[in-house]
Design an enzyme around this catalytic site. Structure first.
Site, mmCIF file in Angstrom:
data_model
loop_
_atom_site.group_PDB
_atom_site.id
_atom_site.type_symbol
_atom_site.label_atom_id
_atom_site.label_comp_id
_atom_site.label_asym_id
_atom_site.label_seq_id
_atom_site.Cartn_x
_atom_site.Cartn_y
_atom_site.Cartn_z
ATOM 1 N N GLU A 47 7.950 -2.439 -6.921
ATOM 2 C CA GLU A 47 9.120 -1.417 -6.993
ATOM 3 C C GLU A 47 10.264 -0.831 -6.174
ATOM 4 O OE1 GLU A 47 5.768 -0.913 -6.465
ATOM 5 O OE2 GLU A 47 4.356 0.109 -7.998
ATOM 6 N N PHE A 109 -6.773 10.465 -7.139
ATOM 7 C CA PHE A 109 -5.584 9.160 -7.022
ATOM 8 C C PHE A 109 -5.130 8.865 -7.854
ATOM 9 C CE2 PHE A 109 -5.988 4.626 -8.929
ATOM 10 C CZ PHE A 109 -6.118 3.812 -8.384
ATOM 11 N N GLN A 110 -4.239 7.825 -6.424
ATOM 12 C CA GLN A 110 -3.159 7.517 -6.561
ATOM 13 C C GLN A 110 -1.633 9.051 -6.768
ATOM 14 O OE1 GLN A 110 -1.984 4.153 -9.036
ATOM 15 N NE2 GLN A 110 -2.844 3.050 -7.612
ATOM 16 N N LYS A 159 1.232 12.779 -16.268
ATOM 17 C CA LYS A 159 0.604 11.797 -16.968
ATOM 18 C C LYS A 159 0.788 13.054 -17.572
ATOM 19 C CE LYS A 159 -2.737 8.593 -18.594
ATOM 20 N NZ LYS A 159 -3.815 7.731 -17.558
ATOM 21 N N MET A 475 20.352 -11.786 13.972
ATOM 22 C CA MET A 475 21.077 -10.862 14.357
ATOM 23 C C MET A 475 20.440 -10.092 15.554
ATOM 24 S SD MET A 475 23.921 -9.038 14.261
ATOM 25 C CE MET A 475 24.659 -8.677 12.574
#
Length: 591
Positions: A47, A109-110, A159, A475
């Site tokens: 993502e 969940f999630q 959802k 760097m």
């Protein structure tokens, strides 16, 4: 119609042609009507890559970039990309799935608070609890992302809202009473700005990313030529005026060139058009441009006088500001000449002659990274789009490519997100398929998002990736060398792990390698001839090359470090910097 079908129709209605995303449980309903939509979905491998790709798409094209993810870890993986777009004022719309309305707040969940998590890194966000609000919300999201000061927004949809059936209605006009960006500048302030310009002796135009966002590059050139005033272009404004233009001084800041840094520092008037006085440009703020008056124009009033007091504050769109300023100056110049800037111009010319970017490529020695980037810019004639990661290679890219036009230097300038380059280049190529697109990356940055090679190979997106492989987090190593007595703690990767050629081939790309100066041109030319898949070039470069000039974090721009190539000349204009000076000898075990 379902909420998911409404989402697709609404995205089509605002002109979406491409979505970068990954499906998952809660966003899954949206992926079913996607099969029937003309919108192209590009299935990313992470993502974060999707968000950076949307950013690159938007920076290259000026259009809104779109990314999509599921709830919980899907949306948290977007956060780095949204934060980068927020810092750089890039218009991105992120759509995320959320757990069902009944489950919100129950640690399902999630589940995560997507709007809460993204609140500090988005311009605005929405949680859509009614399917009837989807179309209007998408219309508002695109309006907010792309108007005023551009920026990322997020639309979070549960959802069951995506699954619900309802009578669809097209979005109406967008009317947000609390959101009315001011784009037209105040004429009185414009006239005050013109007065300061006509009274100045050492003016400099300090051009920021707002110039490119406003599509004001041509207007900027007209203003500079009308007044005969030189222009510095920040990292986010590279290409706003061609580097070859005689009035372009290039990039100021921590790794800017001596002339641009010193022009700001010695100026008596900064005409700041669309910058945000970033600390990488100002250095120690209290010591920045100590005698200069400031005209500061920005579309975001919160930026005015945030870091440096503006003697003439102007709120408005950069394009309109410049056009109004040109009109006022032209009227003034009908009755009087511009001030004589010849002494100032002579000083700038002397600095440019004495202190250009400089490096030494030894015959038969290790490849210098500057040589790779300089040759890439020369061979492509500055006509490609160049995305970069973050680090030394990014600064060398800005230093050694001669940019010819805006929207050709794609960066994570504000957040400095390593891993930005590969997916951003992918987004840029999708947005501008007719352009040659290069990603200039470091080996550290590349390894953070290189899984998007699979996306590009599968989708046949022929980006070319030049890895400046110095085997270090370069760097960080440079700072350890300069400021931590060469105590190199946890920065060495080595050249060989992974084998970038074999890695590229495993992902379905072409892998090339350059191990000597004689290889450099040949592999660049070979990569340019391949247009059916991505190409990765492993340029094995000198691990101990440092990026100069440099202004140390928190130091004054007066304390610019010129590096070993300039030490002798530098001492003529500044006092030696003692223990901050570069020691070219690396530790024996790492040489």
């Amino acid at each position: 119609m379902t909420g998911a079908q409404a989402l697709m129709r609404a995205l089509e209605a605002v002109g979406t042609t491409t979505i970068f995303g990954i499906p998952g449980g809660t966003i899954l309903p949206a992926y079913d009507p996607l099969l029937d939509s003309p919108i192209r979905h590009i299935l990313c491998r992470h993502e974060q890559g999707a968000a950076h790709a949307a950013d690159g798409y938007a920076q290259a094209s000026g259009r809104v970039g779109v990314c999509m993810a599921t709830s919980g870890p899907g949306v948290t993986n977007l956060v780095t990309g949204l934060a980068s777009a927020y810092m750089d004022s890039v218009p991105v719309v992120a759509v995320s799935g959320q757990v069902t309305r009944a489950a919100i707040g129950g640690d399902a969940f999630q589940e995560c608070d997507a709007t809460g998590i993204t609140l500090p890194v988005t311009k605005h966000n929405w949680l859509v609890m009614d399917p009837g609000e989807i179309a209007q919300t998408i219309a508002e999201a695109f309006h907010v992302a792309s108007t005023g000061r551009p920026g990322p927004v997020l639309v979070d949809i549960p959802k069951d809202v995506l699954q619900a059936r309802f009578p669809y209605a097209e979005a109406g006009p967008v009317n947000l009473p609390g959101y009315q960006p001011k784009v037209k500048p105040n004429l009185r302030q414009i006239k005050e700005a013109a007065k300061l310009i006509l009274a100045s002796e050492r003016p400099v135009i300090y051009a920021g990313g707002g110039i490119i966002k406003a599509g004001a590059a041509e207007d900027l050139r007209r203003l500079a030529e009308l007044a005969g005033i030189h222009v510095v272009t920040t990292l986010m404004a590279r290409g706003a005026i061609p580097d070859a233009h005689p009035l372009c001084l290039g990039m100021p800041g921590m790794h800017g060139n001596y002339t641009a840094v010193s022009a700001l520092q010695r100026s008596d008037l900064l005409i700041a058009l669309g910058p945000r006085f970033d600390d990488r440009v100002t250095g120690k703020l209290a010591a920045f441009a100590p005698v200069a008056k400031v005209i500061h124009a920005d579309i975001d009033p919160a930026e005015i006088s945030k870091n440096r007091h503006a003697d003439v504050p102007i709120v408005g769109d950069a394009k309109l500001v410049i056009q109004e300023l040109i009109a006022v100056l032209e009227a003034e110049l009908a009755t009087r000449p511009m001030p004589d800037y010849s002494a100032w111009t002579g000083q700038l010319t002397d600095w440019r002659t004495q202190f250009p970017y400089r490096y030494h490529q030894p015959e038969g020695g290790l490849i210098k990274p500057q040589y790779v980037i300089e040759r890439l810019g020369q061979i492509t004639d500055g006509n490609a789009i160049y995305a970069s990661g973050v680090g030394q290679h990014q600064m060398w890219g800005s230093q050694f490519i001669n940019f010819r036009r805006p929207r050709t230097w794609i960066n994570s300038g504000g957040l400095g997100a390593m891993g930005f380059g590969v997916p951003a280049a992918m987004g840029a190529k999708v947005a501008m398929p007719g352009d040659e697109v290069w990603c200039i990356d470091g080996d550290g940055c590349f390894q953070m998002t290189c899984q998007e090679l699979a996306t590009m190979a599968y989708e046949k997106i022929p980006v070319k990736i030049a890895i400046v492989n110095n085997g270090y987090l370069g760097m960080v190593r440079q700072w350890q060398e300069l400021f931590y007595a060469e105590r190199y703690s946890e920065v060495k990767f080595g050249w060989d792990i992974p084998d970038y050629v074999r890695l590229a081939e495993a992902y379905g790309c072409v892998g090339l390698r350059a191990e000597s100066v004689d290889d450099v041109d040949a592999v660049i030319e070979k990569a340019r001839g391949i247009d059916d898949r991505p190409v990765v070039i492993d340029f094995r470069c000198d691990p101990f090359e440092n990026c100069y000039p440099m202004v140390a974090a928190g130091a004054s721009n007066d304390d610019i470090i010129m590096g070993p190539e300039f030490e002798r000349d530098h001492e003529r204009v500044h006092e030696p910097q003692g223990d901050m000076l570069y020691d070219p000898e690396p530790p024996e075990e790492d040489a």
